[in-house]
Design a protein around this motif. Structure first.
Motif, PDB file in Angstrom:
ATOM      1  N   LEU A 209      27.350 -10.409  20.305  1.00 13.42           N
ATOM      2  CA  LEU A 209      27.475 -11.265  21.493  1.00 13.42           C
ATOM      3  C   LEU A 209      27.521 -12.739  21.087  1.00 13.42           C
ATOM      4  N   ASP A 210      26.709 -13.120  20.093  1.00  9.47           N
ATOM      5  CA  ASP A 210      26.714 -14.514  19.628  1.00  9.47           C
ATOM      6  C   ASP A 210      28.105 -14.907  19.125  1.00  9.47           C
ATOM      7  N   VAL A 211      28.731 -13.967  18.362  1.00 10.36           N
ATOM      8  CA  VAL A 211      30.070 -14.257  17.836  1.00 10.36           C
ATOM      9  C   VAL A 211      31.051 -14.446  18.993  1.00 10.36           C
ATOM     10  N   ILE A 212      30.979 -13.554  19.980  1.00  7.15           N
ATOM     11  CA  ILE A 212      31.918 -13.617  21.115  1.00  7.15           C
ATOM     12  C   ILE A 212      31.743 -14.943  21.868  1.00  7.15           C
ATOM     13  N   ARG A 213      30.477 -15.301  22.134  1.00  9.11           N
ATOM     14  CA  ARG A 213      30.208 -16.533  22.914  1.00  9.11           C
ATOM     15  C   ARG A 213      30.676 -17.778  22.163  1.00  9.11           C
ATOM     16  N   LYS A 214      30.368 -17.793  20.864  1.00  7.10           N
ATOM     17  CA  LYS A 214      30.781 -18.951  20.059  1.00  7.10           C
ATOM     18  C   LYS A 214      32.290 -19.117  20.110  1.00  7.10           C
ATOM     19  N   GLY A 219      36.892 -22.157  22.046  1.00  7.26           N
ATOM     20  CA  GLY A 219      38.280 -22.069  22.507  1.00  7.26           C
ATOM     21  C   GLY A 219      39.267 -21.915  21.352  1.00  7.26           C
ATOM     22  N   ALA A 220      38.730 -21.692  20.132  1.00 10.74           N
ATOM     23  CA  ALA A 220      39.602 -21.615  18.949  1.00 10.74           C
ATOM     24  C   ALA A 220      40.430 -20.330  18.983  1.00 10.74           C
ATOM     25  N   GLU A 221      41.682 -20.447  18.570  1.00 12.60           N
ATOM     26  CA  GLU A 221      42.553 -19.272  18.445  1.00 12.60           C
ATOM     27  C   GLU A 221      42.426 -18.744  17.029  1.00 12.60           C
ATOM     28  N   SER A 222      42.363 -17.448  16.885  1.00  7.93           N
ATOM     29  CA  SER A 222      42.279 -16.903  15.538  1.00  7.93           C
ATOM     30  C   SER A 222      43.205 -15.698  15.436  1.00  7.93           C
ATOM     31  N   ASN A 223      43.534 -15.341  14.188  1.00  2.00           N
ATOM     32  CA  ASN A 223      44.481 -14.261  13.998  1.00  2.00           C
ATOM     33  C   ASN A 223      43.742 -12.926  13.864  1.00  2.00           C
ATOM     34  N   ASP A 224      42.731 -12.672  14.711  1.00  6.19           N
ATOM     35  CA  ASP A 224      41.957 -11.434  14.537  1.00  6.19           C
ATOM     36  C   ASP A 224      41.902 -10.620  15.829  1.00  6.19           C
ATOM     37  N   LEU A 225      41.264  -9.445  15.742  1.00  6.60           N
ATOM     38  CA  LEU A 225      41.238  -8.563  16.912  1.00  6.60           C
ATOM     39  C   LEU A 225      40.429  -9.158  18.060  1.00  6.60           C
ATOM     40  N   LEU A 226      39.375  -9.910  17.721  1.00  2.58           N
ATOM     41  CA  LEU A 226      38.571 -10.504  18.797  1.00  2.58           C
ATOM     42  C   LEU A 226      39.429 -11.426  19.676  1.00  2.58           C
ATOM     43  N   SER A 227      40.287 -12.212  19.045  1.00  2.28           N
ATOM     44  CA  SER A 227      41.156 -13.099  19.830  1.00  2.28           C
ATOM     45  C   SER A 227      42.031 -12.280  20.776  1.00  2.28           C
ATOM     46  N   LEU A 228      42.515 -11.129  20.265  1.00  4.47           N
ATOM     47  CA  LEU A 228      43.354 -10.281  21.119  1.00  4.47           C
ATOM     48  C   LEU A 228      42.531  -9.707  22.272  1.00  4.47           C
ATOM     49  N   LEU A 229      41.297  -9.262  21.956  1.00  6.11           N
ATOM     50  CA  LEU A 229      40.452  -8.692  23.013  1.00  6.11           C
ATOM     51  C   LEU A 229      40.112  -9.750  24.071  1.00  6.11           C
ATOM     52  N   LEU A 230      39.979 -11.009  23.622  1.00  6.47           N
ATOM     53  CA  LEU A 230      39.672 -12.076  24.578  1.00  6.47           C
ATOM     54  C   LEU A 230      40.891 -12.462  25.421  1.00  6.47           C
TER      55      LEU A 230
END
Ligand code: HEM
Length: 441
Positions: A209-214, A219-230
């Motif tokens: 949860l800490d990772v998701i909130r941070k 608002g940073a875009e990243s090339n990972d699955l979390l960015s896609l899930l968000l």
């Protein structure tokens, strides 16, 4: 109903089969046929099947009439939450539709670099010339790190990833214990084990949860699955997933994505050590500069065939379960509502009628020219039908990259040439598979 194994035989087998039921299940197939009724563990009534038609009926043709058992939805769900792996019906379908695009080829292409970097980093830090390693332990660490980085890029440092891996593994072992020894339920409450694992699960959830909130706050875009899930939005409402849902799905991807891949890689390297001529072929087809795109990875034909054959002999998900929602029939059999099924993938993949000399490692069986001649539903390492593994292409990509990296950088030898089976939730090797490593050049 399919032929019935006498209850006393099931009971006799249950006592002996605690550590490895595979020999008894194989014996039953020989005596009773590809689908038979029996008392699982001598207690619960069910049907075990290795019949491709019946499997196709359950997983694909009439899949709506079948649900997963409470072992997956309730017991596993208690720890990892309600998401792709642990939900059913309309809720599951909505999640699947939402998340499927994150595993599309175009998105996986963006992960090739992350996966490659993690593989190179892992091996250069750990495999030293003349060193002794344990294949299963290493593949477990590697697969966890690859999922962690693909999901969260660099949001977690190495120590945090290791911590998370230990906690998630502890939860998985506890889930296995609860499923295998349901009679311990009250004892596990009394001795504090239930509470302890609830606390471990809460700590894992807080870390994620800490990772998701941070990430959300930055608002940073990243090339990972979390960015896609968000970034994904539900079709019907146009809304994004809630934080809680992203948390559940992330935890599920961790859980479903690392142990299976670790097991498949361990067996693949074990088989390659016994058949080094294939290592040579893999070296020859690997591009000299490493991989830069998914297309390059998927062009690794012999490597793909080696991994496919490895998962035939040793399917990591060696069985899956289902329950019928209403009375149903397939072939000559009919059975009532709430019938419990074990789809025995190991038995299917090692059936001599479908795979001549199934014990022989022969990647040639997966020559693309022979694929069409294969009986449908005779090979299902990633499951089948609508609930086919969402990570199957990701897993193949990761495994091909790892196998190619080892083949082009190392020689290794098994210390123990006969490794037995340890069937838990996945089909693990009985030992940690010790090896000695030497540099190729
Ligand atoms: C060699 C590696 C893998 C194997 C053998 C494997 C096998 C399977 C199987 C057999 C199923 C279907 C279970 C059922 O129908 O009851 C499944 C589902 C699933 N797998 Fe995998 N898997 C692997 C890797 C991965 C990876 C890398 C991920 C994610 C990163 C993943 C995520 C999932 C999820 C989320 C589901 C549930 C899908 C749904 O029900 O919609 N798996 N996997």
């Amino acid at each position: 109903m399919p032929p019935k194994v006498p209850r006393r035989t099931s009971l006799r087998h249950a006592a002996k089969a605690v550590h490895n039921p595979i020999p008894f299940l194989t014996e039953n197939i020989k005596n009773f046929g590809k689908a038979y009724s029996f008392h699982i563990g001598g207690v619960r009534k069910g049907i075990l099947t290795t019949d491709p038609e019946m499997i196709q009926h359950i997983l694909q043709k009439n899949n709506r009439n079948y649900r997963k058992s409470r072992m997956q939805t309730e017991i596993l769900g208690h720890y990892v939450g309600k998401g792709l792996l642990t939900s059913e019906g309309a809720f599951w379908l909505r999640q699947r539709r939402l998340i499927q695009p994150a595993f599309h080829r175009s998105k996986l292409n963006g992960l090739v670099g992350i996966v490659q970097e993690e593989i190179e980093k892992f091996f250069s830090a750990n495999w030293k010339n003349g060193g002794r390693r344990e294949l299963y332990t290493d593949m477990h660490h590697l697969a966890f790190r690859v999922v962690a980085r693909s999901l969260f890029s660099t949001a977690l440092d190495d120590a945090e990833i290791l911590d998370l891996s230990k906690q998630i593994s502890a939860i998985q072992s506890f889930v296995v214990k609860r499923i295998r020894q349901p009679y311990l339920h009250y004892w596990l409450h009394l001795n504090g084990q239930m509470r302890h694992h609830d606390r471990v699960s809460a700590s894992v959830r807080q870390t994620i949860l800490d990772v998701i909130r941070k990430r959300k706050d930055s608002g940073a875009e990243s090339n990972d699955l979390l960015s896609l899930l968000l970034s994904v939005r539900y079709e019907d409402t146009g809304e994004p997933m809630s934080e809680e849902q992203i948390l559940d799905e992330s935890l599920i991807l961790f859980t479903a994505g690392h142990e299976t891949t670790a097991v498949a890689l361990s067996w693949t390297f074990y088989l390659l050590a016994k058949h080094p001529q294939y290592l040579e072929m893999i070296r020859e087809e690997t591009p000299s500069g490493g991989f830069t795109s998914l297309e390059e990875v998927m062009r690794m034909q012999m490597t793909t065939q080696v991994i496919e054959e490895s998962m035939r002999i040793y399917p990591p998900a060696w069985l899956i379960d289902r329950l019928s929602n209403s009375d149903d029939a397939v072939g000559n059999f009919s059975y009532p509502k709430d019938t419990f099924f074990i789809i025995w993938i190991y038995g299917l993949h090692n059936d001599p009628d479908l795979w001549p000399h199934p014990e022989v490692f022969d990647p040639g069986r997966f020559d693309p020219a022979l694929k069409k001649a294969r009986k449908p539903f005779s090979y299902i390492p990633f499951g089948a039908g609508p609930r086919l593994c969402i990570g199957h292409q990701f897993a193949m990509m990761e495994m091909i990259q790892a196998v190619a990296h080892v083949a082009t950088n190392y020689n290794y030898e098994l210390i123990d040439h006969d490794v037995g089976l340890r069937p838990l939730v996945t089909l693990r090797p009985k030992s940690t598979v010790p090896i000695t490593v030497s540099d190729l050049r």
